[in-house]
Motif scaffolding. Sequence first.
Motif, PDB file in Angstrom:
ATOM      1  N   ARG A  16       0.778  -0.917   0.072  1.00 29.47           N
ATOM      2  CA  ARG A  16      -0.305  -0.027   0.111  1.00 29.47           C
ATOM      3  C   ARG A  16       0.957   0.692   0.136  1.00 29.47           C
ATOM      4  O   ARG A  16       0.428   2.717  -0.354  1.00 29.47           O
ATOM      5  N   THR A  17       2.195   1.400   0.404  1.00 26.93           N
ATOM      6  CA  THR A  17       3.196   2.693   0.372  1.00 26.93           C
ATOM      7  C   THR A  17       3.992   2.569  -0.810  1.00 26.93           C
ATOM      8  O   THR A  17       4.698   4.097  -0.641  1.00 26.93           O
ATOM      9  N   LEU A  18       3.198   1.810  -1.544  1.00 23.66           N
ATOM     10  CA  LEU A  18       4.131   1.986  -3.060  1.00 23.66           C
ATOM     11  C   LEU A  18       3.154   1.764  -4.148  1.00 23.66           C
ATOM     12  O   LEU A  18       1.558   2.016  -4.053  1.00 23.66           O
ATOM     13  N   HIS A  19       4.219   2.514  -5.384  1.00 24.68           N
ATOM     14  CA  HIS A  19       2.823   2.842  -6.907  1.00 24.68           C
ATOM     15  C   HIS A  19       3.696   1.809  -7.740  1.00 24.68           C
ATOM     16  O   HIS A  19       5.193   1.498  -7.369  1.00 24.68           O
ATOM     17  N   GLY A  20       3.240   1.068  -8.307  1.00 26.13           N
ATOM     18  CA  GLY A  20       3.839   0.369  -9.671  1.00 26.13           C
ATOM     19  C   GLY A  20       5.262   1.220 -10.550  1.00 26.13           C
ATOM     20  O   GLY A  20       6.306   0.260 -10.472  1.00 26.13           O
ATOM     21  N   ARG A  21       5.207   2.249 -10.755  1.00 20.13           N
ATOM     22  CA  ARG A  21       6.352   3.258 -10.587  1.00 20.13           C
ATOM     23  C   ARG A  21       8.008   3.012  -9.929  1.00 20.13           C
ATOM     24  O   ARG A  21       8.185   3.536 -10.131  1.00 20.13           O
ATOM     25  N   ASP A  22       7.119   2.834  -8.871  1.00 20.80           N
ATOM     26  CA  ASP A  22       8.333   2.507  -8.359  1.00 20.80           C
ATOM     27  C   ASP A  22       8.541   1.353  -8.371  1.00 20.80           C
ATOM     28  O   ASP A  22       9.648   1.533  -7.294  1.00 20.80           O
ATOM     29  N   VAL A  23       8.631   0.275  -8.138  1.00 21.03           N
ATOM     30  CA  VAL A  23       9.083  -1.318  -8.593  1.00 21.03           C
ATOM     31  C   VAL A  23      10.686  -1.139  -9.528  1.00 21.03           C
ATOM     32  O   VAL A  23      11.133  -1.826  -8.551  1.00 21.03           O
ATOM     33  N   ALA A  24      10.816  -0.307 -10.156  1.00 27.19           N
ATOM     34  CA  ALA A  24      11.979  -0.122 -11.083  1.00 27.19           C
ATOM     35  C   ALA A  24      12.901  -0.228 -10.512  1.00 27.19           C
ATOM     36  O   ALA A  24      14.147  -0.702 -10.359  1.00 27.19           O
ATOM     37  N   ALA A  25      13.041   1.078  -9.406  1.00 29.27           N
ATOM     38  CA  ALA A  25      14.041   1.521  -8.575  1.00 29.27           C
ATOM     39  C   ALA A  25      14.398   0.768  -7.582  1.00 29.27           C
ATOM     40  O   ALA A  25      15.788   0.623  -7.427  1.00 29.27           O
ATOM     41  N   GLN A  26      13.633  -0.311  -6.981  1.00 28.30           N
ATOM     42  CA  GLN A  26      13.411  -0.580  -6.195  1.00 28.30           C
ATOM     43  C   GLN A  26      14.650  -2.611  -6.739  1.00 28.30           C
ATOM     44  O   GLN A  26      15.847  -3.137  -5.835  1.00 28.30           O
ATOM     45  N   LEU A  27      14.832  -2.970  -8.088  1.00 29.71           N
ATOM     46  CA  LEU A  27      14.857  -4.288  -8.739  1.00 29.71           C
ATOM     47  C   LEU A  27      16.156  -3.890  -8.062  1.00 29.71           C
ATOM     48  O   LEU A  27      17.268  -5.191  -8.002  1.00 29.71           O
ATOM     49  N   PRO A  28      16.958  -3.656  -9.559  1.00 27.37           N
ATOM     50  CA  PRO A  28      18.663  -3.434  -9.220  1.00 27.37           C
ATOM     51  C   PRO A  28      19.511  -4.024  -7.686  1.00 27.37           C
ATOM     52  O   PRO A  28      20.033  -4.900  -7.587  1.00 27.37           O
TER      53      PRO A  28
END
Length: 181
Positions: A32-44
């Motif tokens: 709930r604290t994120l949006h899909g647009r935040d996903v890419a930055a978390q992956l590396p």
Amino acid sequence: MSASAADTIVPDDKDWTWVLDGPCPECGFDARTLHGRDVAAQLPGLADRYAAALERPGAAVRTLPGTWSVLEYACHVRDVFRIFSERAALVLAEDGARFANWDQDATALEQDYAGQVPARVREELLEAARAAEQRWASVPEDAWERRGLRSNGSVFTLDSLGRYFLHDVVHHVHDVERQAL
């Protein structure tokens, strides 16, 4: 203890979509604290944590009864990166896309996760993570509400699919790092 048929993993048949509505009590992730647009930055950063775990001695050894080894979790997450990149591409190509069923437990057996080579899995996982990062970073701002349907009828928007995907990756980092204790 090495991964073997004697140490059978009980298939996970839970519907984990509930993680979109509240924090996961096991890993603490709160979608709930994120949006899909935040996903890419978390992956590396997450991929780097798996890569480091695969370099540990004994990465192929199951250290907890009924639980995958670091190697098996890394194989699963490599495939999660691939599957969710494909699913994002499907939704971008067709609003309302239907996802093929993916049986993660059958895949683990069919691809012999326990018998794979950690160094090779490390490289494949990092490559799959880079591709997933690019896929999720390229989602147009007006596409986040496009929908996809899982084979069991669960409906996702691209936003909720990304957050669901990220939970899986974070959750298994928790599983992997728990084995180092």
